[in-house]
Design a protein around this motif. Structure first.
Motif, PDB file in Angstrom:
ATOM      1  N   ASP A   1       0.797  -1.245   0.000  1.00 12.75           N
ATOM      2  CA  ASP A   1       0.000   0.000   0.000  1.00 12.75           C
ATOM      3  C   ASP A   1       0.823   1.285   0.000  1.00 12.75           C
ATOM      4  O   ASP A   1       0.304   2.343   0.338  1.00 12.75           O
ATOM      5  CB  ASP A   1      -0.950   0.008   1.203  1.00 12.75           C
TER       6      ASP A   1
ATOM      7  N   THR B   1      -2.797   0.394  -3.469  1.00 14.52           N
ATOM      8  CA  THR B   1      -2.813  -1.034  -3.165  1.00 14.52           C
ATOM      9  C   THR B   1      -3.088  -1.906  -4.392  1.00 14.52           C
ATOM     10  O   THR B   1      -2.294  -2.801  -4.706  1.00 14.52           O
ATOM     11  CB  THR B   1      -3.853  -1.328  -2.065  1.00 14.52           C
ATOM     12  N   LEU B   2      -4.194  -1.674  -5.076  1.00 12.70           N
ATOM     13  CA  LEU B   2      -4.543  -2.570  -6.179  1.00 12.70           C
ATOM     14  C   LEU B   2      -3.850  -2.194  -7.482  1.00 12.70           C
ATOM     15  O   LEU B   2      -3.283  -3.051  -8.168  1.00 12.70           O
ATOM     16  CB  LEU B   2      -6.065  -2.595  -6.380  1.00 12.70           C
TER      17      LEU B   2
ATOM     18  N   LEU C   1     -10.412  -4.581  -0.208  1.00 12.73           N
ATOM     19  CA  LEU C   1      -9.084  -4.771  -0.813  1.00 12.73           C
ATOM     20  C   LEU C   1      -8.649  -6.230  -0.768  1.00 12.73           C
ATOM     21  O   LEU C   1      -8.049  -6.744  -1.715  1.00 12.73           O
ATOM     22  CB  LEU C   1      -8.048  -3.881  -0.115  1.00 12.73           C
TER      23      LEU C   1
END
Lengths: 484, 484
Positions: free
Chosen positions: A229, A233-234, A270
Motif C-alpha cells: 500500500d 494497493t490494487l 481490498l
C-alpha cells in the motif's frame, strides 16, 4: 542481568514500614491478597500473568547503598529504620496461581504471608507486574479468539507505554496465543518467535516499487510478504507483487512462504480484490495478511464480511489494551496473626458491597465436571478446610444465597489453584518457560464452555464461597455494622 | 547503569538492514522524520518528551556477543551482515525539539539523518520512547490544568503498564506539571519529589482507626494526611481524624502539614461535609485531598460543583492515559541523498490526504507575536531557507491555501525548534534535568493563548508550510499521480 526494583514502590509503603517498625509491630505476620474485581474489556475471565517477574523481583529485593543514601536524603526516615533496611530481605511465604491460568474476579491470584513490614513493601511492584501482564494476556486472548484460528502477530512495540510495556506485553501476548512478536528484544529474552518483513521506507528507498519487491524476494524467498500500500494497493502494489512473483519464477527462485500485507484502506474490499487478482495470476497460495489499527472487534467484523485475510498483525490496540488500559488488581489485608497464634480475619468495608473483601487465609478450588472436562465453578474456602471429591458439594451464590446447586460426589474434580512459590523467603517453584505457559494457557482456555469464551456478553463462571468463609464474612460485617 | 536496548526493535528493521547491505545501498544517507498526526485526548497540543531516553539509547547502541549469537540462531541473517553488526554504532545526525516544548501535529519532533541502515534500526525504539512519554506528559497537562493551580500528585505506579511505564510516566507527569510522584524509583532516578502517606492496610492493622491515626500523627507530624474512608468516611474517619488532631495538641505535638484524604464515595458531597466538620472543630487549615479514579473531567466537574478539595492524587487514568492510551507518532522517510550530492525529497502517499507526509530536509520555526509574547503559528520550511524577522511573513493554510495572514516585519520572532543532538554520531547536546525541563514546559504552556489550552474543543494552532516546501510537495504529488 536483572534489575533491582526494590525502590519500585509507592512512597507510602516506606512511611508505613517505618511506622510499623516504630510501633514495634513490624514482625507481626499478616496475609495480603492480590485480586481483581472485574474482568477487563468485557471478557468472561482473565488470564493471570506476570508471576515469573514477581519471582525475579522478590529474589532481588535488597536496598543498595545508593538506595539507602537516597532514602536518607529525603529527611523522612530515621537511622533505626535505615539500619533495618540495610539488612532487608524477604522472609515470608508467597502462594500464587500459575501463569496462563484462567481466573475470575475476587479470587486471590497471589497471597502473601509475611511480617507486615515486608508484605507492605512488595504491594506496589506485585500489582504493577501482575496487573500489566494479566491485562495484555486477556486482551490478546480476545484478539486471537476473534481471528478464529488464523495466526495473530504482536506488532505493538512502537506504541507500547515504554520499553517494558513492549517487552512484557509481547510475553503476555504470546502466552495468550499470539504466534509471535515483532519485538526482537522480547524474542531473545523469552525465546519466542520473532516475525516481520519490511516497511514503507524499504519501498520508498528504491526507484520503483517493483524493484523494491524484487530485491526483497531475492533476499527472503522463505518469508516474502510484500507490503502493497505504499502508492496504491490494487493499481500498483498487488500488480507489482504479482510481477515480482513471476520474475522470481523466471529467475528460478522458489518462494516458500509468500504473499502480501495490506496496511491501509478498506481491508474487506481490498482483500477480496487482491485475492481474486492473486488467484487469477496463478498464486492461490499467496497469503494475505493485514495490519492497521486492528483489534478484536475489527477482526470479527472483517471475518463476518468474508474478508480474504488469514494472517493478522496487531499493534497499538493490543499492546496498550486500548479498550481498557488497566487491569484494576488490588492488594488487600485479609488477616493478621494474634498473640494467641491464630489468624484474625480482616475485612475492608465499602459502601459499594461489590468492593467488600473476602477475609481470612484462603485457598481457591477449581471445580471441574468429570463428564465434560469443563469448569463448573470456582470455590473459595478457608485454607484449613478439607474436602473430599467423593462427597456431594453444595454451591451457593454469595450474593443471592438462595441460588444453590449440588454436585454429586464422584462427578467432579477439585483442583487447588494457589501453589507455593516462596516458603520462608526461599523460592520453592520452578518458573516454566513461556512456551510451557502458552501450552498451559491453551488448555485452560479449552476448559471453559464456549459461552464463557465468547467476546460479547459472555456467560459468567461462578466464584462461590464455602459455608465457613461465608459465615466468617457475615460475622465480620455484623460486627462492624454494630460499631465494634 | 543503563540498559542496552539495541535489540529493542522490530524484526523487520533487521531484515531491511540486511537487505540494504546486500543491495549495496546501506551507506546511502537518508532523512527520517518522527512526527504525529493528531493531538491526543482532544488536547490542543502535545508536550514532547522522552528525548533524554533517546539519547541514552543511541549512546548505548551496540550488538553484544549475546545479541550476535541470538540473531545468528534465527537462521535469517548471513555472516556478512552479522559481521557488519559486530562493529555497529550510530554515525549519523539527530535533530530534535527539546523536551517540554509544546508541539503540534505534522511537525518533526525528531529528525534522523544517517546511513539508511542506521536510520532504519533506530525507528522502533525512538517511537516507543517518545510516543510513551509525550502521551503521558500531554495527559498530565490536562489533569493539572483541570486542577486550576491545586497540587496534583502522580500515584499510578501500581496500574502502570509495567515498570518503565511507571518510571518514565512519572518523569513525564512531573515535567508537565505534577508536583511529585508516589514512585520512589522515579524519585531517585530523576530527583523529583516523592509523596504519599498511608493506605487502608495501616488502619486495618491497628485495633481501631483512632489508634492508627494517632500512631501515624506522632510519627509524621510534618505531613499527616489521614486516609478517612476505611470504615465510614464521615461517621468514623473524619470524626477520628479530628479526635486525633485534638490528641496531638494535648500531647504537645504540632502538626505542620495535616489533613485528610478521601478515597471513595461522592467526593463533592463528602468534601463539603468534611470541610464543615474540620472548620467547626477548629481546623480550617486541614487539607482535604482526594484520590479514586480521578481524571481531568472528574476534577473539572468537582471544581465546578464547589468541592472543597485542594490536593489531588491521580493514578490509573493519568499513568495509562486512559482516554487514549497511545500517542500515534510515526517515523517516515523524508529524503534520500542522490549520487549528485543532493537531497531528493520523498513522499508517502495515502488515500487519506491527512496522512500524506511532508517531504525534504526541514526546520520548524515557532512564530511568536512580540506584543503578546504568544504563539501565533508554527512554520515548517526547508532547512536551506533563510528568513529575516525584519521582513513581512505571509502564512497560508496548507489545505485551504486561500486562507492567508501577513505578519509585519519587526512584529514577530521566529525561533527554530529543531536543535542538534548528535552530529556525526557524537552527542552535542546537554540533556537538562527534569526540574529544568519542567520549568521550560511551564513557560511553553504559558506561551499559548488560553483558547488553545482549554481542555474541550481547544483552538488549533496553525502549522503552515513555506512556499518552497509547499511547492515541492505539490510537485511530488503531481509526479506520483501521473504515475512517474
Amino acid at each position: 542481568m536483572e534489575r533491582n526494583f526494590t525502590l519500585l514502590t509507592d512512597f507510602y509503603e516506606l512511611t508505613m514500614m517505618q511506622g510499623y517498625l516504630k510501633s514495634g509491630k513490624h514482625q507481626e505476620r499478616v496475609i495480603f491478597d492480590m485480586f481483581y474485581r472485574k474482568n477487563p474489556c468485557g471478557n468472561g475471565f482473565a488470564i493471570c500473568c506476570g508471576l515469573e517477574q514477581v519471582v525475579e523481583y522478590i529474589r532481588n529485593l535488597n536496598f543498595s547503598e545508593e538506595d539507602i543514601d537516597y532514602l536518607r536524603s529525603l529527611g523522612t526516615f530515621d537511622e533505626d529504620f535505615i539500619e533495618y533496611l540495610r539488612g532487608f530481605h524477604f522472609t515470608g511465604d508467597i502462594y500464587a496461581i500459575p501463569e496462563g491460568t484462567v481466573v475470575f474476579p475476587k479470587e486471590p491470584l497471589i497471597k502473601v504471608i509475611a511480617p507486615v513490614i515486608e508484605a507492605q513493601l512488595v504491594e506496589t511492584a506485585i500489582l504493577n507486574l501482575v496487573n500489566h501482564q494479566s491485562l495484555i494476556a486477556t486482551k490478546a486472548y480476545r484478539v486471537v479468539h476473534a481471528a478464529q484460528g488464523d495466526g495473530v502477530m504482536e506488532f505493538g512495540l512502537r506504541r507500547a507505554q515504554g520499553p517494558d510495556a513492549g517487552i512484557y506485553g509481547a510475553r503476555a501476548a504470546v502466552i495468550a496465543g499470539c504466534i509471535g512478536t515483532s519485538n526482537v528484544y522480547a524474542g531473545q529474552k523469552f525465546r519466542v518467535p520473532v516475525l516481520g518483513t519490511h516497511a514503507h521506507s524499504w519501498i520508498m528507498s528504491f526507484p520503483t516499487e517493483l524493484e523494491a519487491f524484487k530485491a526483497y524476494a531475492r533476499l527472503y524467498p522463505n518469508n516474502c510478504i510484500l507490503l502493497v500500500d505504499t502508492y496504491d494497493t490494487l493499481k500498483s502494489g498487488v500488480k507489482n507483487a504479482i510481477l515480482c512473483y513471476d520474475a522470481m519464477k523466471e529467475e528460478g527462485i522458489t518462494l516458500k512462504r509468500f504473499g502480501i500485507r495490506l496496511d491501509s484502506g478498506d481491508l474487506a474490499y481490498l482483500s477480496k480484490k487482491a485475492r481474486k487478482m492473486l488467484d487469477e495470476a496463478g498464486y492461490p497460495d499467496a497469503i494475505i495478511s493485514a495490519s492497521n489499527d486492528l483489534d478484536e472487534n475489527l477482526i470479527a467484523s472483517l471475518k463476518a464480511q468474508g474478508a480474504c485475510i488469514t494472517s493478522w498483525g496487531v499493534g497499538t490496540n493490543l499492546i496498550t489494551s486500548e479498550s481498557q488500559p488497566s487491569f484494576g488488581g488490588v492488594y488487600k489485608l485479609a488477616a493478621t496473626y494474634s498473640d494467641e497464634g491464630q489468624w484474625v480475619p480482616k475485612i475492608k468495608l465499602s459502601e459499594n458491597s461489590e468492593k467488600i473483601t473476602n477475609p481470612g487465609n484462603k485457598q481457591i478450588y477449581r471445580i471441574i465436571e468429570k463428564d465434560s472436562g469443563k469448569v463448573f465453578a470456582d470455590y473459595i474456602a478457608l485454607e484449613e478446610e478439607r474436602f473430599s471429591e467423593a462427597e456431594d458439594l453444595v454451591l451457593f451464590d454469595p450474593i443471592d444465597t438462595w441460588k444453590k446447586s449440588t454436585l454429586k460426589g464422584g462427578s467432579y474434580e477439585m483442583r487447588p489453584l494457589l501453589v507455593p512459590i516462596f516458603l520462608g523467603g526461599k523460592l520453592v517453584y520452578n518458573c516454566p518457560s513461556v512456551e510451557e505457559i502458552k501450552a498451559h494457557c491453551k488448555k485452560e482456555q479449552e476448559s471453559l464452555w464456549e459461552e464463557c469464551r465468547r467476546l460479547t456478553n459472555p456467560h459468567a463462571v461462578h466464584v462461590d464461597l464455602s459455608d465457613k468463609l461465608y459465615e466468617m464474612k457475615k460475622q465480620l460485617l455484623t460486627q462492624y455494622s454494630r460499631g465494634e
